[in-house]
Design an enzyme around this catalytic site. Structure first.
Site, PDB file in Angstrom:
ATOM      1  N   ASP A   1       0.861  -1.180   0.000  1.00 41.08           N
ATOM      2  CA  ASP A   1       0.000   0.000   0.000  1.00 41.08           C
ATOM      3  C   ASP A   1       0.897   1.230   0.000  1.00 41.08           C
ATOM      4  O   ASP A   1       2.117   1.118   0.100  1.00 41.08           O
ATOM      5  CB  ASP A   1      -0.973  -0.025   1.185  1.00 41.08           C
ATOM      6  CG  ASP A   1      -0.250   0.005   2.522  1.00 41.08           C
ATOM      7  OD1 ASP A   1       0.995   0.166   2.549  1.00 41.08           O
ATOM      8  OD2 ASP A   1      -0.920  -0.134   3.550  1.00 41.08           O
TER       9      ASP A   1
ATOM     10  N   GLY B   1       1.111   3.690   2.137  1.00 42.19           N
ATOM     11  CA  GLY B   1       1.474   4.255   3.426  1.00 42.19           C
ATOM     12  C   GLY B   1       0.492   5.320   3.886  1.00 42.19           C
ATOM     13  O   GLY B   1       0.449   5.676   5.061  1.00 42.19           O
ATOM     14  N   GLY B   2      -0.277   5.828   2.942  1.00 46.00           N
ATOM     15  CA  GLY B   2      -1.212   6.909   3.263  1.00 46.00           C
ATOM     16  C   GLY B   2      -2.200   6.537   4.358  1.00 46.00           C
ATOM     17  O   GLY B   2      -2.365   7.276   5.325  1.00 46.00           O
ATOM     18  N   PHE B   3      -2.804   5.373   4.218  1.00 47.86           N
ATOM     19  CA  PHE B   3      -3.840   4.978   5.182  1.00 47.86           C
ATOM     20  C   PHE B   3      -3.291   4.923   6.599  1.00 47.86           C
ATOM     21  O   PHE B   3      -3.912   5.427   7.543  1.00 47.86           O
ATOM     22  CB  PHE B   3      -4.458   3.628   4.782  1.00 47.86           C
ATOM     23  CG  PHE B   3      -5.569   3.205   5.688  1.00 47.86           C
ATOM     24  CD1 PHE B   3      -6.827   3.769   5.563  1.00 47.86           C
ATOM     25  CD2 PHE B   3      -5.358   2.256   6.689  1.00 47.86           C
ATOM     26  CE1 PHE B   3      -7.859   3.396   6.415  1.00 47.86           C
ATOM     27  CE2 PHE B   3      -6.383   1.881   7.542  1.00 47.86           C
ATOM     28  CZ  PHE B   3      -7.639   2.450   7.408  1.00 47.86           C
TER      29      PHE B   3
ATOM     30  N   GLY C   1     -10.801   4.375   0.889  1.00 49.30           N
ATOM     31  CA  GLY C   1     -11.647   5.229   1.718  1.00 49.30           C
ATOM     32  C   GLY C   1     -12.921   4.586   2.211  1.00 49.30           C
ATOM     33  O   GLY C   1     -13.839   5.279   2.651  1.00 49.30           O
TER      34      GLY C   1
ATOM     35  N   ASP D   1      -8.237  -7.235   0.300  1.00 46.29           N
ATOM     36  CA  ASP D   1      -7.354  -7.562   1.416  1.00 46.29           C
ATOM     37  C   ASP D   1      -8.087  -7.207   2.691  1.00 46.29           C
ATOM     38  O   ASP D   1      -8.977  -6.346   2.676  1.00 46.29           O
ATOM     39  CB  ASP D   1      -6.064  -6.735   1.347  1.00 46.29           C
ATOM     40  CG  ASP D   1      -6.297  -5.313   1.831  1.00 46.29           C
ATOM     41  OD1 ASP D   1      -6.100  -5.038   3.040  1.00 46.29           O
ATOM     42  OD2 ASP D   1      -6.698  -4.460   1.027  1.00 46.29           O
TER      43      ASP D   1
ATOM     44  N   CYS E   1     -14.656 -28.054   6.932  1.00 48.14           N
ATOM     45  CA  CYS E   1     -13.385 -27.462   6.505  1.00 48.14           C
ATOM     46  C   CYS E   1     -12.330 -28.538   6.315  1.00 48.14           C
ATOM     47  O   CYS E   1     -12.235 -29.484   7.096  1.00 48.14           O
ATOM     48  CB  CYS E   1     -12.911 -26.450   7.550  1.00 48.14           C
ATOM     49  SG  CYS E   1     -11.344 -25.665   7.134  1.00 48.14           S
TER      50      CYS E   1
ATOM     51  N   CYS F   1      -9.031 -27.860   6.124  1.00 52.06           N
ATOM     52  CA  CYS F   1      -7.700 -27.361   6.494  1.00 52.06           C
ATOM     53  C   CYS F   1      -7.036 -28.327   7.476  1.00 52.06           C
ATOM     54  O   CYS F   1      -7.703 -29.142   8.118  1.00 52.06           O
ATOM     55  CB  CYS F   1      -7.779 -25.956   7.080  1.00 52.06           C
ATOM     56  SG  CYS F   1      -8.089 -25.863   8.849  1.00 52.06           S
TER      57      CYS F   1
ATOM     58  N   CYS G   1      -8.475 -28.318  11.105  1.00 53.48           N
ATOM     59  CA  CYS G   1      -9.767 -28.983  11.308  1.00 53.48           C
ATOM     60  C   CYS G   1      -9.667 -30.497  11.142  1.00 53.48           C
ATOM     61  O   CYS G   1     -10.417 -31.244  11.744  1.00 53.48           O
ATOM     62  CB  CYS G   1     -10.817 -28.412  10.356  1.00 53.48           C
ATOM     63  SG  CYS G   1     -11.240 -26.715  10.774  1.00 53.48           S
TER      64      CYS G   1
ATOM     65  N   HIS H   1      -6.539 -21.738  10.108  1.00 55.26           N
ATOM     66  CA  HIS H   1      -7.927 -22.060   9.747  1.00 55.26           C
ATOM     67  C   HIS H   1      -8.620 -20.868   9.085  1.00 55.26           C
ATOM     68  O   HIS H   1      -9.251 -21.011   8.041  1.00 55.26           O
ATOM     69  CB  HIS H   1      -8.743 -22.511  10.961  1.00 55.26           C
ATOM     70  CG  HIS H   1     -10.205 -22.521  10.661  1.00 55.26           C
ATOM     71  ND1 HIS H   1     -10.818 -23.534   9.961  1.00 55.26           N
ATOM     72  CD2 HIS H   1     -11.160 -21.579  10.870  1.00 55.26           C
ATOM     73  CE1 HIS H   1     -12.090 -23.235   9.765  1.00 55.26           C
ATOM     74  NE2 HIS H   1     -12.335 -22.046  10.308  1.00 55.26           N
TER      75      HIS H   1
HETATM   76 ZN    ZN Z   1     -10.298 -25.378   9.156  1.00 51.18          ZN
END
Ligand code: ZN
Length: 396
Positions: free
Chosen positions: A62, A64-66, A246, A296, A334, A336, A339, A365
């Site tokens: 990004d 840097g402004g935010f 914004g 993001d 899930c 993953c 899980c 997860h």
């Molecule tokens: Zn999971």
């Protein structure tokens, strides 16, 4: 695509190996934080951010402004730029469009963002207009500086002198899709071999792109007319992609949705459209179906560290006593690694005992849940057929 947030060149609690296994193709890193610590010169000397953090896939920084507007103290905004004090040690710094470009070029991310002013919410219309106008002037300055100074290739991807790529292949590497393939379907191989000194024991499916591209940012607060004007004039300046900035600054969720839907209409469909800093799993699916290409958010990682997990059955607060002897997986649907292996009871115990592993497992997860959500939406959209406009009604 969804970009996990790696604020300081690290997605908190998980390693780059894990991010690769989770299928993350691109990370977001924060210019403000990296500029203050370890400093752009250190990163540059270490061969750029990719090499420094041993991450070969894509990175977006990004501007840097935010963070300047949300974290730093005693900031002073002028036409020239922003003077601010570091939230770390109170030291004074100055960030302008030119300086933000210089820093991001030095960090060497694949996608860098124009320097903008994130307008606060709520704000008077005049204030929003003035801020939007300044962001447009800063966008022009960002682009001018970028075009004059962006180096090729980016740090960490230097070509041997005998292998300077042709203009055609430069063009090709600019049009990578999210799988890291060029439009023609061939793999891009644009890194030099010395890059493989760093953590190259396992071949990666994709290497990061070797050129930098600059995205513009649309502002305009919650005002439809100003959003339209900001979008059209930003497109007129001309960028490789466009972000909607914004938003998620305290406005009601419904308003965010309205502004996104409205603004998208004025941004070209054939360029990446990036919605910054949004949102819940339901929201990222909704926005992707609306036509947003990139998002993001710190939510999956931040929530994970607070014991809040996103599951197919809704949100789970793992700290609750009701899970103390629950032998079932966090999310039965899930796939993953967490899980498949650990029980709710164990995850609850780790969290209650303040074990570091709790942060790691919860983050794995949640990131899997977000990335899987996006994979599902992508499959769905490719079935529907690329380019077919979808209305929000289609999504429900
Ligand atoms: Zn999971």
């Amino acid at each position: 695509m969804f970009m996990p947030v790696g604020t300081l060149g690290s997605v908190k609690a998980v390693s780059q190996e894990t991010l690769e296994e989770l299928g993350a193709r691109i990370l977001l890193a924060n210019t403000y934080h990296l500029y203050l610590r370890p400093g752009v010169e250190v990163v540059r000397r270490m061969g750029g951010l990719h090499r420094f953090m041993a991450w070969k896939r894509a990175i977006l920084t990004d501007s840097g402004g935010f963070q300047v507007f949300s974290l730093s103290e005693l900031r002073k905004v002028t036409e020239e730029g922003v003077t601010f004090r570091s939230h770390l040690d109170g030291s004074t710094h100055f960030l302008s469009p030119e300086r933000a470009m210089e820093i991001q070029i030095g960090l060497g991310a694949d996608i860098i963002m124009a320097f903008d002013e994130c307008t606060e919410y709520p704000a008077e219309r005049e204030r929003v207009r003035d801020s939007m106008e300044m962001t447009l002037r800063w966008a022009e300055r960002s682009k001018r500086y970028f075009e004059q100074h962006s180096q090729y290739p980016v740090p960490g991807t230097r070509y041997p002198a005998s292998h300077q790529p042709s203009d055609a292949s430069r063009q090709k590497s600019r049009s990578l899709d999210y799988e890291g393939r060029s439009a023609s379907g061939s793999r891009i191989s644009a890194r030099d071999d010395s890059f493989s000194e760093v953590a190259d024991h396992r071949p990666l499916a994709t290497d990061h792109c070797s050129t930098q591209t600059l995205f513009g940012i649309v502002q305009g607060g919650m005002d439809r007319e100003l959003r339209r004007e900001s979008a059209l004039r930003t497109v007129e300046i001309g960028f490789a992609g466009y972000a909607i900035g914004g938003l998620s600054v305290g406005e009601p969720r419904e308003m965010t949705r309205e502004i996104v839907e409205w603004t998208l209409e004025f941004l070209p469909r054939d360029k990446p459209r990036y919605l910054m800093g949004v949102g819940t799993p339901e929201e990222i699916a909704l926005y992707a179906r609306m036509g947003v290409d990139m998002m993001d958010c710190v939510l999956p990682t931040r929530a994970a560290r607070h014991g809040l997990l996103f599951t197919s059955e809704g949100r789970v607060s793992i700290k609750q006593a009701r899970y103390a002897e629950d032998a079932g997986p966090m999310d039965p649907a899930c796939e993953c690694g967490v899980c498949r292996r650990y029980s709710r009871a164990y995850l609850r115990h780790l969290y209650a005992a303040n074990e570091l592993l709790a942060q790691t497992l919860n983050t794995v997860h949640n990131l899997h849940f977000y990335l899987e959500t996006m994979r599902r939406v992508r499959r769905e959209l490719s079935t529907v057929g690329k380019g077919k406009p979808m209305t929000t009604e289609d999504t429900e």
